[in-house]
Design a protein around this motif. Structure first.
Motif, PDB file in Angstrom:
ATOM      1  N   ARG A   1     -11.011   4.481   4.629  1.00  0.00           N
ATOM      2  CA  ARG A   1     -10.528   3.109   4.790  1.00  0.00           C
ATOM      3  C   ARG A   1     -11.643   2.161   5.220  1.00  0.00           C
ATOM      4  O   ARG A   1     -11.706   1.014   4.752  1.00  0.00           O
ATOM      5  CB  ARG A   1      -9.399   3.081   5.818  1.00  0.00           C
TER       6      ARG A   1
ATOM      7  N   ARG B   1     -13.527   1.126   2.308  1.00  0.00           N
ATOM      8  CA  ARG B   1     -12.722   0.253   1.452  1.00  0.00           C
ATOM      9  C   ARG B   1     -12.662  -1.169   2.018  1.00  0.00           C
ATOM     10  O   ARG B   1     -12.729  -2.151   1.264  1.00  0.00           O
ATOM     11  CB  ARG B   1     -11.308   0.835   1.307  1.00  0.00           C
TER      12      ARG B   1
ATOM     13  N   ALA C   1      -6.573  -5.714  -5.685  1.00  0.00           N
ATOM     14  CA  ALA C   1      -6.078  -4.339  -5.679  1.00  0.00           C
ATOM     15  C   ALA C   1      -6.618  -3.568  -6.875  1.00  0.00           C
ATOM     16  O   ALA C   1      -6.993  -2.391  -6.763  1.00  0.00           O
ATOM     17  CB  ALA C   1      -4.555  -4.336  -5.685  1.00  0.00           C
TER      18      ALA C   1
ATOM     19  N   VAL D   1      -6.401   0.317  -5.563  1.00  0.00           N
ATOM     20  CA  VAL D   1      -5.335   0.623  -4.600  1.00  0.00           C
ATOM     21  C   VAL D   1      -4.075  -0.144  -5.006  1.00  0.00           C
ATOM     22  O   VAL D   1      -4.117  -1.032  -5.863  1.00  0.00           O
ATOM     23  CB  VAL D   1      -5.742   0.246  -3.163  1.00  0.00           C
ATOM     24  N   SER D   2      -2.978   0.172  -4.361  1.00  0.00           N
ATOM     25  CA  SER D   2      -1.725  -0.535  -4.625  1.00  0.00           C
ATOM     26  C   SER D   2      -1.741  -1.887  -3.924  1.00  0.00           C
ATOM     27  O   SER D   2      -2.529  -2.125  -2.999  1.00  0.00           O
ATOM     28  CB  SER D   2      -0.541   0.291  -4.126  1.00  0.00           C
TER      29      SER D   2
ATOM     30  N   ARG E   1       0.529  -2.938  -1.957  1.00  0.00           N
ATOM     31  CA  ARG E   1       0.956  -2.704  -0.570  1.00  0.00           C
ATOM     32  C   ARG E   1      -0.235  -2.330   0.302  1.00  0.00           C
ATOM     33  O   ARG E   1      -0.382  -2.829   1.424  1.00  0.00           O
ATOM     34  CB  ARG E   1       2.013  -1.598  -0.544  1.00  0.00           C
ATOM     35  N   THR E   2      -1.107  -1.460  -0.220  1.00  0.00           N
ATOM     36  CA  THR E   2      -2.307  -1.080   0.531  1.00  0.00           C
ATOM     37  C   THR E   2      -3.237  -2.275   0.696  1.00  0.00           C
ATOM     38  O   THR E   2      -3.832  -2.479   1.758  1.00  0.00           O
ATOM     39  CB  THR E   2      -3.049   0.060  -0.191  1.00  0.00           C
ATOM     40  N   LEU E   3      -3.353  -3.080  -0.351  1.00  0.00           N
ATOM     41  CA  LEU E   3      -4.198  -4.265  -0.295  1.00  0.00           C
ATOM     42  C   LEU E   3      -3.725  -5.212   0.800  1.00  0.00           C
ATOM     43  O   LEU E   3      -4.522  -5.739   1.583  1.00  0.00           O
ATOM     44  CB  LEU E   3      -4.211  -4.954  -1.664  1.00  0.00           C
ATOM     45  N   TYR E   4      -2.414  -5.422   0.896  1.00  0.00           N
ATOM     46  CA  TYR E   4      -1.880  -6.317   1.925  1.00  0.00           C
ATOM     47  C   TYR E   4      -2.175  -5.778   3.333  1.00  0.00           C
ATOM     48  O   TYR E   4      -2.496  -6.547   4.249  1.00  0.00           O
ATOM     49  CB  TYR E   4      -0.369  -6.514   1.736  1.00  0.00           C
ATOM     50  N   ARG E   5      -2.079  -4.458   3.492  1.00  0.00           N
ATOM     51  CA  ARG E   5      -2.400  -3.858   4.797  1.00  0.00           C
ATOM     52  C   ARG E   5      -3.884  -4.038   5.129  1.00  0.00           C
ATOM     53  O   ARG E   5      -4.249  -4.297   6.286  1.00  0.00           O
ATOM     54  CB  ARG E   5      -2.029  -2.375   4.806  1.00  0.00           C
ATOM     55  N   ASP E   6      -4.737  -3.902   4.110  1.00  0.00           N
ATOM     56  CA  ASP E   6      -6.172  -4.064   4.351  1.00  0.00           C
ATOM     57  C   ASP E   6      -6.525  -5.508   4.696  1.00  0.00           C
ATOM     58  O   ASP E   6      -7.378  -5.764   5.558  1.00  0.00           O
ATOM     59  CB  ASP E   6      -6.966  -3.621   3.116  1.00  0.00           C
TER      60      ASP E   6
ATOM     61  N   GLU F   1      -9.567   7.191  11.964  1.00  0.00           N
ATOM     62  CA  GLU F   1     -10.177   8.348  11.312  1.00  0.00           C
ATOM     63  C   GLU F   1     -11.657   8.481  11.638  1.00  0.00           C
ATOM     64  O   GLU F   1     -12.168   9.591  11.823  1.00  0.00           O
ATOM     65  CB  GLU F   1      -9.968   8.298   9.792  1.00  0.00           C
TER      66      GLU F   1
END
Length: 231
Positions: free
Chosen positions: A3, A6, A27, A32-33, A35-40, A113
């Motif tokens: 992450r 990324r 994205a 990535v999806s 949803r993952t993009l929004y979290r990032d 991580e």
């Protein structure tokens, strides 16, 4: 892709765009999806990055955001932490304490991580070979280097003879068994290497050398045939 790496890539993509870029485009470039993009995006905003925009509109990064230490790639972070651990174990007390503080500060802002990985490192510092103890406070030498001031030394050579020297500090080398100050010596009219375990005393003066430290470092490297201090 980890992450942290990324997030670094996402910042680099946003820096390339002066106009808002859609979440779908970001994205897709990152693989990535949405949803993952929004979290990032939210993670970058928590870290202090001024990312303007919202889903369905697009995102743009305001200028001026500096990358914090946690934005290193994995191998870069391993290199940084290995160096910090070396200084924490081999440096003089003040430098070792500064290294431990830096390690704690970096660890406090790392993603989970990476924080776990630096807590259980795979790259270790081997045992230190027996060497001679420093006879002066290395903080004084570092102060002279930072402020570019002459040093007044009383130095004892290998045979035990003492001399008084005025030197222009150039660099401080850390070796496994000892430390060594590279300096221009007024007494010898040339570059000399002074072991810190043979310094009887060291005093930082108010005088500046007639040449800047960067110029002295270049001249010393040329005299020694050294291309890079770190090589």
């Amino acid at each position: 892709m980890p992450r942290a790496e990324r997030l670094f890539d996402l910042l680099q993509i946003l820096r390339r765009h002066r106009q808002p870029v859609s979440g779908a485009s970001l994205a897709g470039e990152l693989g990535v999806s949405l949803r993952t993009l929004y979290r990032d995006i939210a993670a970058l905003q928590r870290l202090g990055a001024e990312v303007d925009g919202e889903p369905g509109v697009g995102y743009v990064l305001r200028p001026g955001f500096l990358l914090p230490p946690l934005m290193f790639a994995e191998e870069e972070m391993e290199a940084v932490m290995l160096g910090i651990r070396w200084v924490a174990e081999r440096g003089d007390p003040r430098l070792a304490a500064a290294a431990r503080d830096a390690r704690a500060r970096i660890g406090a802002v790392l993603p989970a991580e990476l924080r776990d990985r630096i807590g259980t490192p795979s790259l270790l510092i081997g045992p230190e070979s027996a060497g001679s103890a420093d006879t002066v406070d290395l903080a004084l030498l570092r102060d002279a280097l930072r402020r570019e001031r002459k040093l007044a030394l009383v130095y004892r050579d290998q045979s035990g003879a003492e001399t008084e020297r005025t030197v222009w500090p150039v660099a401080l080398g850390f070796f496994d068994r000892m430390r060594m100050l590279v300096a221009w010596c007024e007494l010898r009219d040339g570059f000399r290497h002074f072991r810190t375990d043979r310094m009887v005393s060291a005093t930082v003066t108010d005088q500046r050398p007639p040449r800047r430290r960067a110029a002295l470092l270049t001249a010393w490297r040329e005299s020694e045939g050294i291309r890079c201090m770190d090589c």
